[in-house]
Design an enzyme around this catalytic site. Sequence first.
Site, PDB file in Angstrom:
ATOM      1  N   ILE A  49      -8.232  84.788  43.678  1.00  0.00           N
ATOM      2  CA  ILE A  49      -8.100  84.154  44.995  1.00  0.00           C
ATOM      3  C   ILE A  49      -8.400  82.661  44.929  1.00  0.00           C
ATOM      4  CG2 ILE A  49      -8.516  86.308  46.205  1.00  0.00           C
ATOM      5  CD1 ILE A  49     -11.366  85.490  46.751  1.00  0.00           C
TER       6      ILE A  49
ATOM      7  N   GLU B  36     -19.969  84.415  46.626  1.00  0.00           N
ATOM      8  CA  GLU B  36     -20.521  84.305  47.983  1.00  0.00           C
ATOM      9  C   GLU B  36     -21.899  83.656  47.993  1.00  0.00           C
ATOM     10  OE1 GLU B  36     -18.761  86.733  50.431  1.00  0.00           O
ATOM     11  OE2 GLU B  36     -17.548  87.619  48.859  1.00  0.00           O
TER      12      GLU B  36
ATOM     13  N   LYS C 188     -18.261  76.788  33.819  1.00  0.00           N
ATOM     14  CA  LYS C 188     -17.551  75.813  34.653  1.00  0.00           C
ATOM     15  C   LYS C 188     -17.060  76.437  35.966  1.00  0.00           C
ATOM     16  CE  LYS C 188     -14.233  72.090  34.107  1.00  0.00           C
ATOM     17  NZ  LYS C 188     -13.332  71.435  33.148  1.00  0.00           N
TER      18      LYS C 188
HETATM   19 MO1  MOS Z   1     -15.443  87.600  50.650  1.00  0.00          MO
HETATM   20  S1  MOS Z   1     -15.900  86.921  52.535  1.00  0.00           S
HETATM   21  O1  MOS Z   1     -15.920  89.245  50.844  1.00  0.00           O
HETATM   22  O2  MOS Z   1     -13.730  87.371  50.624  1.00  0.00           O
END
Ligand code: MOS
Length: 768
Positions: A477, A735, A663
């Site tokens: 992502i 997170e 990194k």
């Molecule tokens: Mo994360 S807010 O669980 O994509």
Amino acid sequence: MTGTRPAPLQVPGGAIGRRMNRVDGPDKVTGHATYAAEYELPNVAHAVLVTSSIPCGRVRRIDTAAACAVAGVLAVLTHESEGVKLKPVEQPFPKSTSGTALLPLQTDRIEQRGQVVAVVVAETLEQAQHAALLVEVEYDEEPFIGTLQGSLESGREDLQKPVEDEAYQRGNAEQAYQAAEVQLDLTYTTPQENHNPMELHATLAFWESDTHLTVYEPSQWILAPQHTLAHHFGLEPQQVRVVSPYIGGGFGSKAATWSHLPIAALAAKLVKRPVKLSRTRAQEFAGVGYRPATVQHYKLGATRDGKITSISLHADTQAGMNGDFVESVSHVTEMLYAVPNMQVSQTLWRTHAGDGIMMRAPGEASGSFGLESLVDELAYVVGLDPLELRLRNYAETDPKSGHPYSSKHLRECYRQAAAKFGWEKRNPEPGRMRDGETLLGWGMATVTYPVYASPATARARILEDGRAEIEAGSQDIGTGTYTILTQIAADGFGVAPNCVKVLLGDTNYPKNAYSGGSRTAASVGDVVMAASLGARQELALLATGDEHSPLHGLNPHDLDARGGRLFLKADPSRGETFQDILARAGRNHIEVYREVLPIGGKREQLDAMMQAQNASVEADAAGYARHSFGAVFVEVRVDPDFMTPRVSRVVGVFDVGRVLNRKTAESQLSGGIIWGASMALFEQTEVDPTTGLVLNDDLAEYLVPINADIGTVEVTMLDVPDTHASALGARGVGELGIVGMAAAVANAVYHATGKRIRDLPITLDKLL
Ligand code: MOS
């Protein structure tokens, strides 16, 4: 501190842990990485959404004649159109793969701002945009609830829903509070915030036949669009292919599906052409989730020497009219300190904002603002240094389960971060530190995020030319997943990283869970190691079983591989290349498939994951409390005339388990820190009280920091493997970085100004 631990899975190839550059970096910066909205298909048509200008009521009349008359327009779809019916979902994420149960074009009812009322499909994007302006809609307006505050003030029973799953207690919090020497009764609030990934949500949908649909969709969980579309259109999941190799950020908003997805598929079906549909930036602010606003009411009891004896927390949090997404603000309070008496409750309050969804560290980011501000306030009340106060309440075992920690080095984080920051030079009294005229404030907070893991599957191949491949239907992502999986696979196969190709983001690959809750590095990392080692093992069996091999007759366990060559550990000169082994065997490749259950996981969770159900193995599943930790120290500078706070310096030290790539992990943590500063000082979705619509639905007015808003950010990781978290010893880092930051900034602002701001963001009007 911890029980006995197995050694981390060490495969001595040397790629894991390195500061390797992103393998997808060159393609991304040269435009060779294709994002969903950039795919070109022959004969593609373009769709544009028309959204409601009211948040609540019904469409009385909708006139599409003028739009239909525009040259190039192929279709204008509304709830009155033929063929737009979709099979409804009963409940949104996490009960289903759809982010919302409120499907587009199914009804004349309007239940949220930004609800789609019509879709224009045309030959070109410009024609569709023009025609969309000509769709005439008349509404019957009804009173709306625009914000959490509005919902609370209404006091309406029908807007409230107690969250039974979040209720929690240990000891007797009220009794301990009443008996406490020090009592604090304080409320902290956080606003609605919206995800703003650089890449907008977009879908390119293409029906190859009546029963085969392909969609290009940026997704944190490719099984979500696959299963959502199969459900809506009465197909089997395998009749829908989702392709999502590159994602320009999601932060939670791309973990489920939203209205544009079925619309693109519907439109493609009706006009019998591929259809491309991208939301606008403004359309990102309603209809793809948000971080719910929270009101956190704490009652804290403590001794005069700063030992916390009791915390009660009632949280009121925002929800949409249809979904029950919970911003789980209390989790961090329940586990972070050794507090014997605790009571937690939470109520959802419905609004016409649409459904919320997780946003980076959902619950921990917002909840730690309350808790870590509260603890700072206690430090001033009892006259203790804020760091010392936290040490007095340090949890040696998990206060919720009583379990030992899998690997907790929070004291070391505090110690190193305080030393790097120069905390001992702090004058404890607010408003006393200055640089010239500028007020300086120093604040700190504790950082934590739990370990979530999921079952994972992958395929590994060694090719005849000595290169190797991994296929996994997971997602990168934007966090560096391609890169860390390349490193893991390189060591597993025994080849150089530049000989490995990792393929992600396609439902034709082996199934995986969603990329959220910081689970991907550990979960998918373990299966990639298992699969690449498995392929190497197959190769070893070929060689040792072949009388023409220099390795003939040896035990495969005595072999090692490096640089695409298999050799005897005890005598590295005795060996041969992967190519030679495959060539002699007449094979053009070796392939293995592996499934891995995370530690503490169950077989049923693998089955659930395969069916696109939520299959999260929780933090305490393995008899250990598994959490990442950290400490963050912040300096703010406040202009004494204008009271404008600026974050000038941040030092963070984090205990994240084994570092897979220094990194990319640092980038995740510093990105989280910057977002936390943004949460503290800038971000809020503002709602027009007259219309109920979002006022600041663009990046000019929804404030996020630019480089000049952030001074230095120094990130350090301890790199202690946690082999109760994953075989590789890794925990997630995505997170963690945002947690605690908003409180650390607020605490620094208090230290600079003597003004305690309990309502985010900390804007200058609150400081004047
Ligand atoms: Mo994360 S807010 O669980 O994509």
